[in-house]
Scaffold this motif. Structure first.
Motif, PDB file in Angstrom:
ATOM      1  N   GLY A 209       0.775  -1.235   0.000  1.00 38.43           N
ATOM      2  CA  GLY A 209       0.000   0.000   0.000  1.00 38.43           C
ATOM      3  C   GLY A 209       0.801   1.277   0.000  1.00 38.43           C
ATOM      4  N   VAL A 210       2.132   1.188   0.102  1.00 44.65           N
ATOM      5  CA  VAL A 210       2.956   2.402   0.086  1.00 44.65           C
ATOM      6  C   VAL A 210       3.070   2.913  -1.347  1.00 44.65           C
ATOM      7  CG1 VAL A 210       5.244   3.370   0.510  1.00 44.65           C
ATOM      8  CG2 VAL A 210       4.237   1.758   2.141  1.00 44.65           C
ATOM      9  N   LYS A 211       2.744   4.186  -1.545  1.00 44.15           N
ATOM     10  CA  LYS A 211       2.802   4.810  -2.870  1.00 44.15           C
ATOM     11  C   LYS A 211       4.143   5.502  -3.046  1.00 44.15           C
ATOM     12  CE  LYS A 211       0.373   8.198  -5.777  1.00 44.15           C
ATOM     13  NZ  LYS A 211      -0.740   9.181  -5.821  1.00 44.15           N
ATOM     14  N   VAL A 212       4.882   5.131  -4.122  1.00 44.09           N
ATOM     15  CA  VAL A 212       6.196   5.722  -4.354  1.00 44.09           C
ATOM     16  C   VAL A 212       6.247   6.572  -5.611  1.00 44.09           C
ATOM     17  CG1 VAL A 212       7.380   3.908  -3.062  1.00 44.09           C
ATOM     18  CG2 VAL A 212       7.063   3.660  -5.532  1.00 44.09           C
ATOM     19  N   ALA A 213       5.228   6.493  -6.441  1.00 39.39           N
ATOM     20  CA  ALA A 213       5.104   7.321  -7.647  1.00 39.39           C
ATOM     21  C   ALA A 213       3.662   7.196  -8.115  1.00 39.39           C
ATOM     22  CB  ALA A 213       6.085   6.873  -8.727  1.00 39.39           C
ATOM     23  N   ASP A 214       3.304   7.984  -9.105  1.00 44.03           N
ATOM     24  CA  ASP A 214       1.929   7.948  -9.610  1.00 44.03           C
ATOM     25  C   ASP A 214       1.595   6.548 -10.121  1.00 44.03           C
ATOM     26  OD1 ASP A 214      -0.572   8.861 -10.338  1.00 44.03           O
ATOM     27  OD2 ASP A 214       0.083   9.492 -12.333  1.00 44.03           O
ATOM     28  N   GLY A 215       0.635   5.902  -9.487  1.00 38.29           N
ATOM     29  CA  GLY A 215       0.202   4.573  -9.897  1.00 38.29           C
ATOM     30  C   GLY A 215       1.116   3.446  -9.475  1.00 38.29           C
ATOM     31  N   VAL A 216       2.166   3.733  -8.691  1.00 42.01           N
ATOM     32  CA  VAL A 216       3.134   2.709  -8.271  1.00 42.01           C
ATOM     33  C   VAL A 216       3.002   2.479  -6.770  1.00 42.01           C
ATOM     34  CG1 VAL A 216       5.542   2.000  -8.239  1.00 42.01           C
ATOM     35  CG2 VAL A 216       4.707   3.487 -10.078  1.00 42.01           C
ATOM     36  N   TYR A 217       2.649   1.245  -6.400  1.00 45.29           N
ATOM     37  CA  TYR A 217       2.423   0.901  -4.993  1.00 45.29           C
ATOM     38  C   TYR A 217       3.146  -0.399  -4.635  1.00 45.29           C
ATOM     39  CZ  TYR A 217      -1.521   4.208  -4.892  1.00 45.29           C
ATOM     40  OH  TYR A 217      -2.317   5.325  -4.957  1.00 45.29           O
ATOM     41  N   GLY A 218       3.567  -0.480  -3.375  1.00 47.03           N
ATOM     42  CA  GLY A 218       4.024  -1.746  -2.842  1.00 47.03           C
ATOM     43  C   GLY A 218       2.856  -2.703  -2.728  1.00 47.03           C
ATOM     44  N   THR A 219       3.117  -3.990  -2.983  1.00 46.15           N
ATOM     45  CA  THR A 219       2.030  -4.966  -2.984  1.00 46.15           C
ATOM     46  C   THR A 219       2.101  -5.955  -1.834  1.00 46.15           C
ATOM     47  OG1 THR A 219       3.279  -6.382  -4.508  1.00 46.15           O
ATOM     48  CG2 THR A 219       1.712  -4.818  -5.481  1.00 46.15           C
TER      49      THR A 219
END
Length: 390
Positions: A209-219
């Motif tokens: 759930g961690v967002k690191v860029a637009d549309g990029v999340y930890g899964t």
């Protein structure tokens, strides 16, 4: 699996004991049971919500009084961790949620009011994957850093701060430490001083759930546990052509060595044993000078990415103890090199002094190549970590 959050049955009984009896909720209306009807808690996100951002907190608020229990779980029953406020009137998730996942939250207030919300988190356009070092269950030296490697760049300070906030460190003997961004794909943790011997360490990267860029999340989350072994510190003097090996502060071996000759000087600085290999072919082509040498070596302990090793050098035993003739490595006799290879753990400290070339930060795991103050500047949050206790 993450633990859910619930107010214990003992607390419920205490709350029930304050009732004035009958079927009512107590207070001025006594037992008439009609005027103080149970009120369901308020849940965010609302039931039926879609494409919920997984990095946004899930919250529950009691309409009045306290919450009795809250459970948030996915369809497989894996529960998400959350925390109850000090006054017991609200609850929120502690970490992010898994993307593209359906969750059901069930909350019950102390007055009997209940509420349920089923919602689905958004599917990321790109996934952030991760790896960690050292390896799970390792016993390591007192200088080892924790390395978190990421599959995608984390470029902004805001995103780096979000990653750092997701990282939980626990120790059997808590000591201060900090994270430092080595690159946009690697963030490392070191304690302020060397690890205490016998320290047990657990690191959990709550990256789901961690967002690191637009549309990029930890899964998914990742965890690591390791133990710190004996305090092995070796000091190598280029001027005395000598290496002193200590175990817990006691000198256990003094070795005659030969370091880099002029023009191929060894690095001065505090390094760690990065890896070991009983047999290697040292090839100058890997350092940009093909054809200069190609030599099989034994009992190799790596100190830098660029190719500095402690290794056996039977061809230079005559120079060991009196002059520096190597191409930058630490040459030792076969018997000393074999002993050192067997003695050394990954993460042991090796400090070289007396050369004209300074170790470059980032030439391998080099957490001790900079001061604590400089290391701390590499944190996006700009502050030390206060570890929890195992």
């Amino acid at each position: 699996m993450r633990a859910g959050t619930a107010v214990s049955g003992a607390v419920l009984l205490a709350l029930a004991g304050c009732s004035s009896g009958g079927g009512g909720t107590g207070g001025k209306n006594g037992g008439d049971g009609g005027k103080d009807a149970a009120t369901p808690p308020a849940i965010t996100p609302a039931n039926g919500s879609k494409d919920v951002a997984p990095d946004q907190p899930v919250t529950v608020k009691a309409a009045k009084g306290r919450l009795a229990s809250v459970t948030l779980a996915d369809a497989k029953g894996a529960e998400a961790e959350g925390a109850l406020a000090a006054d017991g009137a609200s609850w929120r998730t502690s970490w992010g949620l898994k993307p593209a996942t359906t969750y059901t939250l069930t909350a019950r207030a102390a007055d009997g009011g209940t509420a349920t919300s089923t919602f689905t988190t958004l599917a990321p356009r790109k996934k952030l994957e991760s790896g960690m070092a050292p390896l799970e269950g390792d016993t390591v030296g007192v200088g080892i850093p924790v390395q978190l490697m990421l599959s995608r760049p984390v470029a902004t300070k805001e995103a780096r701060a979000a990653v750092e906030r997701s990282l939980e460190v626990r120790m059997s003997q808590p000591v201060p430490g900090a994270w430092n961004w080595i690159s946009d794909r690697e963030v490392d943790f070191r304690p302020r001083e060397y690890w205490p011997t016998g320290q047990k360490v657990q690191v959990v990267a709550h990256l789901a759930g961690v967002k690191v860029a637009d549309g990029v999340y930890g899964t998914k989350d990742r965890s690591l546990s390791f133990t710190v072994g004996p305090r092995h510190v070796t000091t190598v003097s280029a001027k005395r052509h000598e290496a002193k090996v200590t175990d817990g502060g006691r000198v256990v071996r003094t070795m005659k060595v030969s370091l880099g000759k002029p023009g191929d000087d060894s690095y001065t600085g505090v390094m760690i044993a990065q890896e070991k290999a009983a047999n290697i072919v040292m090839d100058s082509a890997t350092t940009g000078d093909p054809g200069a040498y190609r030599i099989p070596t034994k009992w190799n302990v790596r100190l830098t990415y660029s190719g500095t090793f402690v290794h056996a050098a039977p061809w230079s035993t005559g120079a060991q103890g009196n002059s520096n003739v190597s191409h930058g490595c630490v040459n030792a006799s076969p018997s000393d090199a074999k002993w050192f290879y067997e003695f050394t753990n990954k993460g042991d400290i090796i400090e070289i002094t007396g050369t004209s070339r300074k170790l470059r930060f980032g030439n391998g795991p080099t957490p001790w190549a900079v001061s604590w103050e400089t290391w701390l500047q590499g944190s996006a949050l700009g502050r030390p970590v206060t570890p929890g206790r195992l």
